[in-house]
Design an enzyme around this catalytic site. Structure first.
Site, PDB file in Angstrom:
ATOM      1  N   GLY A   1      51.419  -4.149  -6.135  1.00  0.00           N
ATOM      2  CA  GLY A   1      52.620  -4.677  -5.584  1.00  0.00           C
ATOM      3  C   GLY A   1      52.800  -4.858  -4.104  1.00  0.00           C
ATOM      4  O   GLY A   1      52.503  -3.961  -3.277  1.00  0.00           O
ATOM      5  N   THR A   2      53.063  -6.244  -3.767  1.00  0.00           N
ATOM      6  CA  THR A   2      52.825  -6.416  -2.346  1.00  0.00           C
ATOM      7  C   THR A   2      53.497  -7.678  -2.155  1.00  0.00           C
ATOM      8  O   THR A   2      53.370  -8.616  -3.236  1.00  0.00           O
ATOM      9  CB  THR A   2      51.582  -6.109  -1.680  1.00  0.00           C
ATOM     10  OG1 THR A   2      51.884  -6.046  -0.273  1.00  0.00           O
ATOM     11  CG2 THR A   2      50.719  -7.286  -1.992  1.00  0.00           C
ATOM     12  N   THR A   3      53.953  -8.149  -0.979  1.00  0.00           N
ATOM     13  CA  THR A   3      54.067  -9.498  -0.321  1.00  0.00           C
ATOM     14  C   THR A   3      53.346  -9.774   0.826  1.00  0.00           C
ATOM     15  O   THR A   3      53.770  -9.111   1.690  1.00  0.00           O
ATOM     16  CB  THR A   3      55.484  -9.902  -0.318  1.00  0.00           C
ATOM     17  OG1 THR A   3      56.103  -9.599  -1.656  1.00  0.00           O
ATOM     18  CG2 THR A   3      55.659 -11.301   0.064  1.00  0.00           C
TER      19      THR A   3
ATOM     20  N   LYS B   1      50.202  -3.096   6.204  1.00  0.00           N
ATOM     21  CA  LYS B   1      49.196  -3.718   5.624  1.00  0.00           C
ATOM     22  C   LYS B   1      48.679  -4.931   6.116  1.00  0.00           C
ATOM     23  O   LYS B   1      47.866  -5.526   5.615  1.00  0.00           O
ATOM     24  CB  LYS B   1      50.144  -4.430   4.236  1.00  0.00           C
ATOM     25  CG  LYS B   1      50.665  -3.553   3.311  1.00  0.00           C
ATOM     26  CD  LYS B   1      51.326  -4.263   2.021  1.00  0.00           C
ATOM     27  CE  LYS B   1      52.208  -3.073   1.457  1.00  0.00           C
ATOM     28  NZ  LYS B   1      52.778  -3.513   0.497  1.00  0.00           N
TER      29      LYS B   1
END
Lengths: 199, 300
Positions: free
Chosen positions: B91-93, B124
């Protein structure tokens, strides 16, 4: 998802590939070139699993160029196709098979134009016209119907356009543009990109 | 790591704490069996061609690996495999785009493990050198490792050759290093955002993909980010507009995606190098059901 097509004429080969680089449902790039130039008159069109395509195609590309450097003359399209097939077959039953589908198109000064169809199981067939991808199911019958061995270049491009229009109409995935190239005795020529509006 | 290599320091093989030697009945196992005090070191075939000095834990035997077993070794037949207590979620953007003023890299700061927010303040986006940052997505541990390896390799190249490796070559190097691990459970999707003779944005993935482009968004929240970016991204954006657009895109993705959230990390890369824009806390004031209201709080 991805689409490749090749049409051989009396003294040329016309090839086209879509321009989409996708990652699951997202189009990451709209202008991705799936053709690899093996030599002055040979093009390799490569689709398949994400990293395998570039890795395998570049491997073949560099080996073909190495052959030229070592021996002073270029591999013919038939030899290049068989070399590619052999590599694909060798890797097939190894721990790292390459899942790639290929079209190799070239012009030989003695034998003339040639189009070779290869798939990930390393089958090889020389064919007057060929296509890869889901789009092939929709367009091979068009090629069967309208292909003639003595097509002129313009007629071949029109045939290509017919195929692209059919994809635009019936294929659920959006393939907005295609890179088109033509190989003849003069070498590889870039033709105008084929773009189709939404229908 | 870099100093080790430069000094040719011989590393002791890592102890395998995750399986006991008594369970290894097989003779042909390419793991080094060294005793704890290194008194009589039995060196068996080390690394098996894997280019880096770390070991891959034994993989479970499942049908998905039959298609692409690892090229470098066979897992022992009766090995104890590590069962993860949670499902590995990616999960990440993250996003990056090029505009007239350089490259913007943006990412959320949530690390999720299944349904749990493992850490709300993860970085990140990691600088590799003065003109290159990399946004990471996928498995957090894998990304951290590969970022560190990339920093090492780039630095070594610079020390050995006297000039910095171009961004395209960096991407190709990274792609080649990731190739042996294709088909394993390693999941790394990095976007290299940097400047060398012009802005560069290259996406590299552990699947093997390597794409150069003008805008990329990666992660579970990426479709939502693309929705905002594609509408408003233009070459002629000013720096403030670009930062604002990046922040908005990440925000919209964090709103819809459960696995993205917390803060937005922003980097701006120009010919002079990268600049870290301060973290912006995302707070949405929801009045009735009016989701178009957005409040920005600047936290120094």
């Amino acid at each position: 998802m991805e689409y490749l097509i090749g049409i051989q004429g009396p003294d040329f080969v016309l090839v086209a590939a879509d321009n989409v680089a996708a990652s699951s449902i997202i189009q990451m790039k709209h202008d991705y070139d799936k053709m690899f130039k093996l030599s002055e008159k040979i093009l390799l069109l490569c689709v398949g699993e994400a990293g395998d395509t570039v890795q395998f195609a570049e491997y073949i590309q560099k080996n073909v160029q190495l052959y030229k450097m070592r021996n002073g003359y270029e591999l013919s399209p038939a030899a290049a196709a068989n070399f590619t097939r052999k590599n694909l077959a060798d890797y097939l039953r190894s721990r790292t098979p390459y899942h790639v589908n290929l079209l190799l198109a070239g012009y030989d000064d003695t034998d003339g134009p040639g189009l070779y169809y290869m798939d990930y199981l390393s089958s090889l067939a020389k064919a007057p016209f060929a296509a890869h991808g889901y789009g092939a199911y929709l367009t091979l019958s068009i090629l069967d119907r309208y292909y003639r061995p003595d097509l002129s270049r313009d007629e071949a491009v029109d045939l290509l356009k017919k195929c692209a229009e059919e994809l635009n109409k019936r294929f659920i995935l959006n393939l907005p543009s295609f890179t088109v190239r033509l190989i003849d005795k003069e070498g590889i020529h870039d033709l105008e990109k084929l773009t189709l509006g939404a229908k | 790591m870099a100093l080790e290599d430069v000094c040719s320091f011989k590393e002791r093989p890592v102890q395998h704490k995750w399986f006991s030697f008594s369970s290894l009945g097989d003779a042909a196992i390419p793991f080094p069996k060294s005793d704890y005090y290194n008194l009589r070191l039995e060196t068996s075939e080390n690394n098996c061609g894997v280019p880096l000095h770390f070991f891959i834990p034994p993989l479970p035997h499942s049908s998905s690996f039959i298609n692409r077993p690892l090229s470098s070794f066979c897992p022992p037949k009766n090995s104890m495999t590590v069962q993860r207590p949670f499902r590995l979620a990616h999960g990440t953007t993250t996003l990056g785009f090029i505009f007239q003023g350089g490259v913007i890299a943006a990412a959320d700061t949530r690390a999720s493990a299944g349904g749990l927010v493992a850490c709300p303040a993860v970085h990140k986006i990691t600088p590799i050198h003065s003109h290159l940052v990399v946004t990471s997505s996928g498995s957090g541990a894998d990304c951290m490792l590969w970022e560190r390896i990339l920093i090492r390799e780039i630095r070594l190249y610079q020390l050995r050759h006297g000039h910095r490796l171009s961004i395209r070559a960096t991407a190709k190097l990274l792609s080649s290093m990731l190739h042996p691990f294709k088909g394993t459970e390693m999941c790394v999707a990095l976007t290299l955002c940097g400047w060398d003779n012009g802005p560069k944005l290259i996406y590299v993935c552990s699947d093997g993909a390597r794409l150069q482009g003008d805008v990329f968004s990666v992660g579970s929240g990426s479709p939502y980010a693309y929705g905002v970016l594609d509408r408003e991204l233009r070459w002629s954006l000013s720096k403030g507009e670009a930062i604002s657009l990046a922040r908005e895109a990440v925000f919209r993705a964090t709103h819809r995606d459960a696995y993205s959230g917390n803060n937005v990390d922003l980097f701006h890369i120009t010919a002079q190098g990268w600049i870290h824009i301060a973290l912006h806390h995302i707070m949405l004031a929801v009045k009735m059901c009016d989701l178009s209201l957005l409040c920005h709080y600047y936290v120094q």
